[in-house]
Write a protein that holds these residues in place. Structure first.
Motif, PDB file in Angstrom:
ATOM      1  N   THR A 182       0.772  -1.146   0.074  1.00  0.00           N
ATOM      2  CA  THR A 182      -0.275   0.020   0.611  1.00  0.00           C
ATOM      3  C   THR A 182       0.724   0.877  -0.194  1.00  0.00           C
ATOM      4  O   THR A 182       0.531   2.137   0.286  1.00  0.00           O
ATOM      5  CB  THR A 182      -0.148  -0.115   1.380  1.00  0.00           C
ATOM      6  OG1 THR A 182       0.508  -0.189   1.945  1.00  0.00           O
ATOM      7  CG2 THR A 182      -1.916  -1.357   0.966  1.00  0.00           C
ATOM      8  N   ALA A 238     -12.672   4.094  -3.545  1.00  0.00           N
ATOM      9  CA  ALA A 238     -11.917   2.789  -3.311  1.00  0.00           C
ATOM     10  C   ALA A 238     -11.126   2.481  -1.590  1.00  0.00           C
ATOM     11  O   ALA A 238     -10.891   1.145  -0.837  1.00  0.00           O
ATOM     12  CB  ALA A 238     -10.886   3.156  -3.817  1.00  0.00           C
ATOM     13  N   CYS A 239     -11.450   3.687  -0.589  1.00  0.00           N
ATOM     14  CA  CYS A 239     -10.783   4.157   0.324  1.00  0.00           C
ATOM     15  C   CYS A 239     -11.290   4.237   2.097  1.00  0.00           C
ATOM     16  O   CYS A 239     -10.937   4.525   2.906  1.00  0.00           O
ATOM     17  CB  CYS A 239      -9.094   5.201   0.687  1.00  0.00           C
ATOM     18  SG  CYS A 239      -7.332   4.018  -0.499  1.00  0.00           S
ATOM     19  N   ALA A 264      -4.077   7.070   2.415  1.00  0.00           N
ATOM     20  CA  ALA A 264      -4.977   5.541   2.145  1.00  0.00           C
ATOM     21  C   ALA A 264      -4.812   4.491   2.871  1.00  0.00           C
ATOM     22  O   ALA A 264      -5.602   3.203   2.994  1.00  0.00           O
ATOM     23  CB  ALA A 264      -5.229   5.773   0.785  1.00  0.00           C
ATOM     24  N   ALA A 272      -8.712   1.701  -6.496  1.00  0.00           N
ATOM     25  CA  ALA A 272      -7.934   2.150  -5.687  1.00  0.00           C
ATOM     26  C   ALA A 272      -6.474   1.831  -6.584  1.00  0.00           C
ATOM     27  O   ALA A 272      -5.270   3.143  -7.003  1.00  0.00           O
ATOM     28  CB  ALA A 272      -7.091   2.083  -4.525  1.00  0.00           C
ATOM     29  N   LEU A 306       0.130   4.368  -2.215  1.00  0.00           N
ATOM     30  CA  LEU A 306      -1.329   5.121  -1.978  1.00  0.00           C
ATOM     31  C   LEU A 306      -0.403   6.271  -1.101  1.00  0.00           C
ATOM     32  O   LEU A 306       0.412   6.673  -0.746  1.00  0.00           O
ATOM     33  CB  LEU A 306      -2.121   4.176  -1.215  1.00  0.00           C
ATOM     34  CG  LEU A 306      -2.433   3.485  -2.253  1.00  0.00           C
ATOM     35  CD1 LEU A 306      -3.800   2.327  -1.482  1.00  0.00           C
ATOM     36  CD2 LEU A 306      -3.803   3.369  -3.346  1.00  0.00           C
ATOM     37  N   LEU A 355     -10.305   6.970  -6.022  1.00  0.00           N
ATOM     38  CA  LEU A 355      -9.284   6.661  -4.741  1.00  0.00           C
ATOM     39  C   LEU A 355     -10.084   6.693  -3.477  1.00  0.00           C
ATOM     40  O   LEU A 355      -9.832   5.653  -2.400  1.00  0.00           O
ATOM     41  CB  LEU A 355      -8.362   7.140  -5.019  1.00  0.00           C
ATOM     42  CG  LEU A 355      -6.683   7.000  -3.985  1.00  0.00           C
ATOM     43  CD1 LEU A 355      -6.694   5.642  -3.685  1.00  0.00           C
ATOM     44  CD2 LEU A 355      -6.130   7.652  -4.018  1.00  0.00           C
TER      45      LEU A 355
END
Length: 223
Positions: A2, A214-215, A9, A167, A5, A211
């Motif tokens: 991750t 997605a988060c 996020a 994402a 990101l 985004l």
């Protein structure tokens, strides 16, 4: 991983995974959250959190109050939960979080944001092809072609596959939009330059919306 990101996020995904019992709090403390902040997230009663990615004139993911909006806008991101928000602060390699009250907000639905990103990506690609982007900014053209490659982003335990996939795509599109907006390219006329920037600005907003969705666990489908 991750780490590609924004830090908010990453924290939102790990916090949601922790709140749902999928992983310990170690990941969150490694991102600089303290025990009081973890306790605040737990006391909120929510089983997940989300993010905000505001820009000037577009407080995406925020519902107020004014203090939170100003703090999040100053760094371009925040973690937003039920009644609580965390804004990242950095000095050198140090990372810590300032806590704020948070009002209810509106966030785009995961499926809606996905469809909008696909539509804007296609529209921007067509506009830039018409403007011969490959001639005056070949790197940008290559990045668009690279979107066909599967993304390698992974999420913590319990994060829906659809959210991880969106994402990953949104992050790559944000990189494309940022690359294009940072450079007006070669010798093109003012009309072409305006059309190009308009297409890239619309693409950037669609990618940020995607985004955020997605988060943000509050707009995911039921597990």
């Amino acid at each position: 991983m991750t780490s590609s990101l924004p830090v908010s996020a990453c924290v939102a995904w790990h916090a949601t995974s922790w709140l749902r019992g999928h992983e310990p709090a170690d990941e969150l403390t490694s991102f600089g959250l303290d025990l009081d902040q973890l306790a605040g997230l737990r006391r909120s009663g929510a089983d997940g959190v989300g993010i905000a990615l505001p820009r000037a004139g577009d407080l995406l993911g925020l519902g107020g109050p004014r203090e939170l909006n100003a703090a999040a806008l100053s760094v371009g991101e925040a973690v937003v939960g039920r009644g609580i928000a965390l804004v990242p602060r950095r000095q050198g390699s140090a990372l810590w979080w300032e806590q704020y009250d948070a009002a209810p907000r509106q966030v785009p639905d995961l499926g809606e944001a996905d469809r909008a990103l696909r539509s804007e990506t296609l529209s921007a690609a067509e506009t830039l092809a018409r403007l011969d982007v490959a001639r005056w900014q070949p790197v940008l053209a290559d990045e668009f072609l690279d979107l066909a490659r599967p993304d390698e982003l992974t999420g913590p335990a319990g994060i829906p596959a659809a959210a991880v996939a969106l994402a990953g795509r949104a992050g790559r599109v944000l990189r494309i939009a940022g690359l294009g907006l940072a450079d007006d390219g070669g010798a093109i006329g003012s009309a072409e330059m305006s059309a190009r920037r308009e297409a890239l600005a619309s693409l950037e907003r669609a990618a940020r919306r995607a985004l955020v969705a997605a988060c943000s666990a509050d707009v995911w489908p039921p597990a």
